[in-house]
Design a protein around this motif. Structure first.
Motif, PDB file in Angstrom:
ATOM      1  N   SER A  78       0.814  -1.211   0.000  1.00 56.05           N
ATOM      2  CA  SER A  78       0.000   0.000   0.000  1.00 56.05           C
ATOM      3  C   SER A  78       0.852   1.268   0.000  1.00 56.05           C
ATOM      4  O   SER A  78       0.338   2.366  -0.122  1.00 56.05           O
ATOM      5  N   SER A  79       2.161   1.118   0.124  1.00 61.69           N
ATOM      6  CA  SER A  79       3.058   2.274   0.121  1.00 61.69           C
ATOM      7  C   SER A  79       3.651   2.451  -1.276  1.00 61.69           C
ATOM      8  O   SER A  79       3.108   1.962  -2.258  1.00 61.69           O
ATOM      9  N   ASP A  80       4.762   3.145  -1.364  1.00 58.26           N
ATOM     10  CA  ASP A  80       5.376   3.413  -2.668  1.00 58.26           C
ATOM     11  C   ASP A  80       6.135   2.181  -3.145  1.00 58.26           C
ATOM     12  O   ASP A  80       7.348   2.165  -3.261  1.00 58.26           O
ATOM     13  N   TYR A  81       5.352   1.133  -3.429  1.00 53.84           N
ATOM     14  CA  TYR A  81       5.929  -0.151  -3.807  1.00 53.84           C
ATOM     15  C   TYR A  81       6.673  -0.058  -5.132  1.00 53.84           C
ATOM     16  O   TYR A  81       7.741  -0.636  -5.310  1.00 53.84           O
ATOM     17  N   HIS A  82       6.120   0.700  -6.073  1.00 50.86           N
ATOM     18  CA  HIS A  82       6.768   0.812  -7.377  1.00 50.86           C
ATOM     19  C   HIS A  82       8.084   1.582  -7.282  1.00 50.86           C
ATOM     20  O   HIS A  82       8.968   1.412  -8.113  1.00 50.86           O
ATOM     21  N   GLY A  83       8.198   2.427  -6.261  1.00 53.19           N
ATOM     22  CA  GLY A  83       9.455   3.138  -6.067  1.00 53.19           C
ATOM     23  C   GLY A  83      10.600   2.190  -5.768  1.00 53.19           C
ATOM     24  O   GLY A  83      11.740   2.427  -6.169  1.00 53.19           O
ATOM     25  N   LEU A  84      10.298   1.096  -5.060  1.00 55.83           N
ATOM     26  CA  LEU A  84      11.315   0.087  -4.773  1.00 55.83           C
ATOM     27  C   LEU A  84      11.846  -0.502  -6.070  1.00 55.83           C
ATOM     28  O   LEU A  84      13.056  -0.573  -6.290  1.00 55.83           O
ATOM     29  N   TRP A  85      10.926  -0.918  -6.953  1.00 53.67           N
ATOM     30  CA  TRP A  85      11.358  -1.532  -8.206  1.00 53.67           C
ATOM     31  C   TRP A  85      12.094  -0.534  -9.087  1.00 53.67           C
ATOM     32  O   TRP A  85      13.066  -0.885  -9.760  1.00 53.67           O
ATOM     33  N   GLY A  86      11.648   0.717  -9.062  1.00 54.81           N
ATOM     34  CA  GLY A  86      12.351   1.740  -9.833  1.00 54.81           C
ATOM     35  C   GLY A  86      13.777   1.917  -9.347  1.00 54.81           C
ATOM     36  O   GLY A  86      14.714   2.022 -10.150  1.00 54.81           O
ATOM     37  N   SER A  87      13.958   1.913  -8.033  1.00 58.08           N
ATOM     38  CA  SER A  87      15.300   2.069  -7.460  1.00 58.08           C
ATOM     39  C   SER A  87      16.187   0.885  -7.800  1.00 58.08           C
ATOM     40  O   SER A  87      17.368   1.044  -8.127  1.00 58.08           O
ATOM     41  N   ILE A  88      15.617  -0.318  -7.724  1.00 57.21           N
ATOM     42  CA  ILE A  88      16.388  -1.520  -8.045  1.00 57.21           C
ATOM     43  C   ILE A  88      16.831  -1.506  -9.503  1.00 57.21           C
ATOM     44  O   ILE A  88      18.004  -1.751  -9.824  1.00 57.21           O
ATOM     45  N   MET A  89      15.908  -1.206 -10.405  1.00 59.64           N
ATOM     46  CA  MET A  89      16.239  -1.240 -11.824  1.00 59.64           C
ATOM     47  C   MET A  89      17.217  -0.129 -12.195  1.00 59.64           C
ATOM     48  O   MET A  89      18.124  -0.330 -13.001  1.00 59.64           O
TER      49      MET A  89
END
Length: 205
Positions: A78-89
């Motif tokens: 429910s948080s900025d989950y897509h931000g995690l994937w953006g940071s990883i990529m």
């Protein structure tokens, strides 16, 4: 409170014995020949928004290994989950541009939800490294996703002895906050490093 959380994850892998065992197991190294030295363990939970650590190690041939471990629980969705994937990529692509074949990097994502539309629980995205050796993994950058709900489904139809005798499965079971106590107990008693890791995280419950 989850057994594996921001505080306990860092405390566990900041231990040299635990960190060496995990890296040795993950990269399938030969302990006697690799002679790993742990360079650092960083708590990156604030940067990624989920429990995250980065382990760095060097073997006697001066090859470096770096593993990011991210734990994604249901409450993180429910948080900025897509931000995690953006940071990883973004980090992975920047790493690939530098192309240092002696410093492979892995992001290991332990996700407590189903993300990829296929039934296998273990999926990897890789940027290959053509210059390999006995002690150097074939991937310059790898993002590996372990989807825990699918893993549990598979493990439910496997013999517990098969799970327990597979070194990397033991780590996945340990890092799963929903592992049932009997299986967790078997894994902890089978592996000295996981036994120590389990003992280290007790103070954070």
């Amino acid at each position: 409170m989850n057994r594996i959380n921001r505080e306990s994850l860092f405390h566990i892998f900041n231990d040299e014995v635990v960190a060496k065992s995990f890296i040795d197991t993950y990269f399938d190294l030969n302990k006697a020949k690799a002679m790993l030295t742990i360079d650092e363990c960083l708590d990156l939970s604030e940067s990624y928004g989920v429990p995250s650590v980065a382990l760095s190690a060097t073997n006697k041939q001066k090859y470096k290994y770096k593993v990011y471990i991210h734990i994604i629980e249901k409450e993180h969705l429910s948080s900025d989950y897509h931000g995690l994937w953006g940071s990883i990529m973004l980090e992975s692509m920047n790493r690939a541009k530098k192309y240092n074949p002696m410093e492979p990097v892995v992001h290991l994502v332990i996700a407590n939800h189903e993300w990829i539309d296929q039934r296998i629980f273990d999926t990897s995205f890789k940027i290959e490294n053509p210059n390999t050796s006995r002690y150097l993994p074939a991937n310059l950058v790898e993002v590996q996703v372990i989807e825990l709900p699918k893993m549990r489904e598979k493990f439910d139809i496997m013999r517990p002895s098969t799970i327990v005798k597979t070194p990397m499965y033991r780590w996945y079971v340990f890092l799963d906050n929903e592992t049932e106590k009997p299986l967790l107990r078997e894994v902890v008693n089978k592996d000295d490093a996981i036994f120590k890791a389990n003992d280290l995280c007790k103070g954070f419950l």
